[in-house]
Enzyme design. Structure first.
Site, PDB file in Angstrom:
ATOM      1  N   SER A 575       0.844  -1.200   0.000  1.00  0.00           N
ATOM      2  CA  SER A 575       0.000   0.000   0.000  1.00  0.00           C
ATOM      3  C   SER A 575       0.872   1.240   0.000  1.00  0.00           C
ATOM      4  CB  SER A 575      -0.897   0.007   1.241  1.00  0.00           C
ATOM      5  OG  SER A 575      -1.548   1.248   1.388  1.00  0.00           O
ATOM      6  N   TYR A 588      -2.365  -0.349  10.625  1.00  0.00           N
ATOM      7  CA  TYR A 588      -2.378  -0.673   9.195  1.00  0.00           C
ATOM      8  C   TYR A 588      -1.075  -0.236   8.524  1.00  0.00           C
ATOM      9  CZ  TYR A 588      -3.854  -0.592   4.284  1.00  0.00           C
ATOM     10  OH  TYR A 588      -3.944  -0.784   2.929  1.00  0.00           O
TER      11      TYR A 588
END
Length: 698
Positions: A575, A588
């Site tokens: 990501s 995250y």
């Protein structure tokens, strides 16, 4: 015979359906009915025909046209355009041009001059065998029971005994114009015949209506199966020599051996594997007759073309469980097979023979375990296995009432290296970039995972779709099967945080396709929470799925790839947040950062083994993505102080290029790292985020 052979062949003809069809339509109907039962004929094997009255498009006169299955089709799945159509009178006129057996291949080119109505479907080599039979409807099939008679040492006597003078017999001869002449002459001289057995090959039957031809074919096959069942010696194949291993053991051994074999035979062309431990296979590989019958190879040309001159028998003994010995001796065993194949080529080649093809075996037999088959794609590997099961049934039937006779070596070579067959191979389309590659995709039922699976499938790969969502997984695999065929993909239910499940999923991959080449770690979640509100459970969940899950998948991939020794590529879907920190999402971001660094570590370790490891960093892939369906979307919308329906526009405007990012965009980057386009790239990061300066790599 086996239980499958003992089952009655059902008559599936429906008069109501047939009544609504024209004569070519009834031919297609009959063909499909015959082709769906592998006891009647193999995939792609056999052919059917009808002699149909039609109006000539030029002269408007009535002419008789031969409708016959074209080259390369499959009876069970063919459509109306699968038939070649030829003027029957022009085919008959070719008899005057025939110069004899030595020149018969030249006749094939003349078939094109007989084409009716500009039909582009290529004609089969069997066309004259249908044309010259003086009956309107003709079937040619390769039923196991009939080939068992045809491949017996005293096949002609058995034909008289089994069928009471209703079938003729022609000794083995390669299909072609000359055999067509002989078949037609025999049918003309013997009006009492309803068909002919071709020695070592198969069955021709005929009748004056499509229904009658279909029913004659069924009746003759059933008659042969019943006779063999009543007369064969027991136990089959001389009885049992070794006991069958337990089901779990069979799978364990297969999952170990298949990647090893695949790696050793894929130097020039990557192979896909297929495993079966069907009862017929186990009966044969466990038998006293295995070492006697296996070297004889197959008899039917269709069987032989799919399974090669003979199988390779692996010296596994389930009683001693000598797997380590088998593995240690694999190189010598495979090298010996290649030497034998090369010697066969040198003994049998002609001055104009094509160059020797891949000398590796297609069929591998393991006592107590089953059969492995390897080919350039999954469907071909599976079908090769099905053909060898047919051959096993033939050997059982023939050796049970007589002595089995395989195709003579020179005849086998003449079929395998037939110039007409070589021309057909040369017309095949060029393989796709990922042909022969096996991909494993976690989170494969989601947006990015599903788009990735499709992109890899488009380029010729087989795909293992792994996902924790069982219903979504079933839907994804069903959609793939509908679009790409049933051999293209398998689904594996997987929780990437479960070590045992990850290990088992790679064993399933090895059993399904023979190994792995491309691994895409994509399974993920997303969460947002201020650090002070982040629970240990939420932190741990992110780490478990996004860090530990990626580690477990990579570790098992490395183990399998190193056994295979053919290199490979691993792609992490991380990501933008792995490079650019975001407030309110520490768990995250930290987990995604760990993925990126793990990939770099693995690139260092994998390089010596030809294993490349790279990372794709998406950002804001809202459409089709599961992680954007729940709280994450709500949290991101709240953080940006917009409605959920406005979130995609917010991210689009935030990007440097003012573009939205979609699952297919990420799949394109993954394909780049999966393919040879990036053969010299490892340890790299590809951002697919429409531009985000914070995420520039440093």
């Amino acid at each position: 015979m086996s239980e499958a052979a003992d089952m009655r062949l059902p008559n599936l003809w429906d008069d109501a359906v047939a009544a609504g069809l024209d004569e070519p339509g009834q031919l297609l109907y009959r063909s499909n009915l015959l082709g769906v039962d592998l006891r009647i004929t193999n995939f792609g094997g056999g052919n059917t025909s009808a002699k149909v009255d039609a109006r000539d498009p030029l002269t408007r006169a009535n002419v008789r046209v031969l409708w016959v299955k074209g080259s390369g089709g499959d009876l069970g799945s063919m459509k109306r355009d699968g038939f070649a159509t030829l003027y029957l009178d022009k085919l008959e006129s070719l008899k005057g041009l025939y110069r004899g057996l030595a020149e018969e291949d030249e006749m094939v080119a003349l078939f094109n001059h007989c084409t009716f109505d500009l039909n582009p479907r290529a004609t089969s080599i069997d066309t004259p065998l249908h044309a010259f039979v003086p009956h309107r409807h003709v079937d040619h099939v390769h039923a196991d029971a009939l080939i068992a008679v045809a491949a017996s040492a005293d096949a002609e006597r058995l034909t008289r005994e089994v069928f009471g003078g209703k079938l003729g017999f022609l000794p083995w001869q390669r299909p072609g114009f000359d055999l067509g002449l002989k078949l037609g002459e025999m049918a003309s001289r013997h009006p009492e015949y309803v068909g002919v057995i071709l020695g070592g090959h198969g069955l021709f039957t005929w009748a004056e209506t499509s229904k009658a031809c279909y029913e004659t074919t069924l009746r003759i096959i059933q008659q042969a199966a019943d006779w063999l069942a009543a007369h064969e010696q027991k136990p089959s194949f001389g009885g049992t020599k070794v006991e069958t291993a337990a089901p779990e053991k069979r799978c364990d051994v297969a999952a170990i051996l298949m990647p090893l074999i695949r790696g050793k035979i894929s130097a020039d062309e990557r192979k896909i594997g297929h495993f079966t431990d069907a009862p017929e296979v186990l009966e044969f590989v466990n038998s006293n007759s295995l070492t006697k019958l296996a070297p004889l190879g197959t008899s039917c040309p269709d069987h032989f073309l799919r399974t090669k001159i003979r199988p390779l028998v692996l010296p596994y003994d389930p009683g001693r469980d000598n797997l380590d010995e088998v593995i240690a001796g694999l190189d010598d065993l495979l090298a010996a097979y290649r030497r034998d194949y090369a010697a066969y080529y040198e003994r049998c080649k002609h001055p104009d023979s094509p160059a020797m093809r891949d000398p590796n075996a297609v069929v591998y037999l393991a006592p107590g375990i089953g059969m492995f088959t390897f080919a350039k794609d999954k469907a071909t590997a599976r079908i090769a296995g099905e053909f060898y099961v047919n051959a096993i049934n033939v050997m059982r039937g023939a050796s049970g009432v007589s002595a089995y006779v395989g195709l003579a070596e020179q005849e086998a070579f003449n079929i395998e290296y037939w110039l007409l067959e070589e021309a057909k191979l040369q017309r095949l389309p060029k393989p796709k970039p990922l042909a022969g590659r096996i991909a494993y995709v976690t989170g494969g039922a989601g947006g990015i995972g599903g788009a990735t699976a499709q992109r890899l499938l488009d380029e010729g790969a087989c795909v293992v779709v792994a996902d924790i969502d069982e219903e979504a997984l079933k839907e994804r695999v069903a959609a793939i099967a509908k679009r790409y065929g049933r051999d293209a993909a398998v689904g594996v239910k997987l929780d990437v945080t479960d070590e045992a499940a990850v290990i088992a999923s790679f064993e399933e991959t090895a059993l399904a396709f023979g190994g792995v080449d491309i691994v895409v770690s994509n399974a993920g979640i997303a969460s947002a929470s201020p650090v002070e509100d982040t629970s240990l459970a939420l932190w741990q969940k992110n780490i478990d799925i996004l860090a530990t899950g990626y580690f477990l998948v990579s570790r098992e991939a490395f183990r399998l790839l190193q056994r295979q020794k053919t290199g490979g590529t691993i792609i992490f879907v991380a990501s933008k947040n792995g490079l650019a920190a975001s407030a309110g999402a520490s768990a995250y971001c930290a987990a995604k950062a760990s993925e990126i660094h793990l990939a770099r570590c693995l690139a260092l370790e994998g390089a010596a083994h030809g294993i490349r490891v790279n990372t794709v960093n998406p950002d804001a892939v809202l459409r089709g993505s599961k992680i954007w369906e729940g709280e994450w979307r709500q949290q991101r919308a709240a953080s940006n102080k917009v409605g959920e329906d406005q979130l995609e526009e917010v991210y689009r405007q935030r990007s440097m290029l003012k573009l939205s990012v979609f699952p297919a965009d990420i799949a394109e980057g993954i394909y780049f790292f999966a393919s040879d386009l990036s053969a010299k790239s490892t340890g790299n990061i590809l951002n697919i985020d429409a531009g985000n300066a914070q995420a520039f790599t440093r």
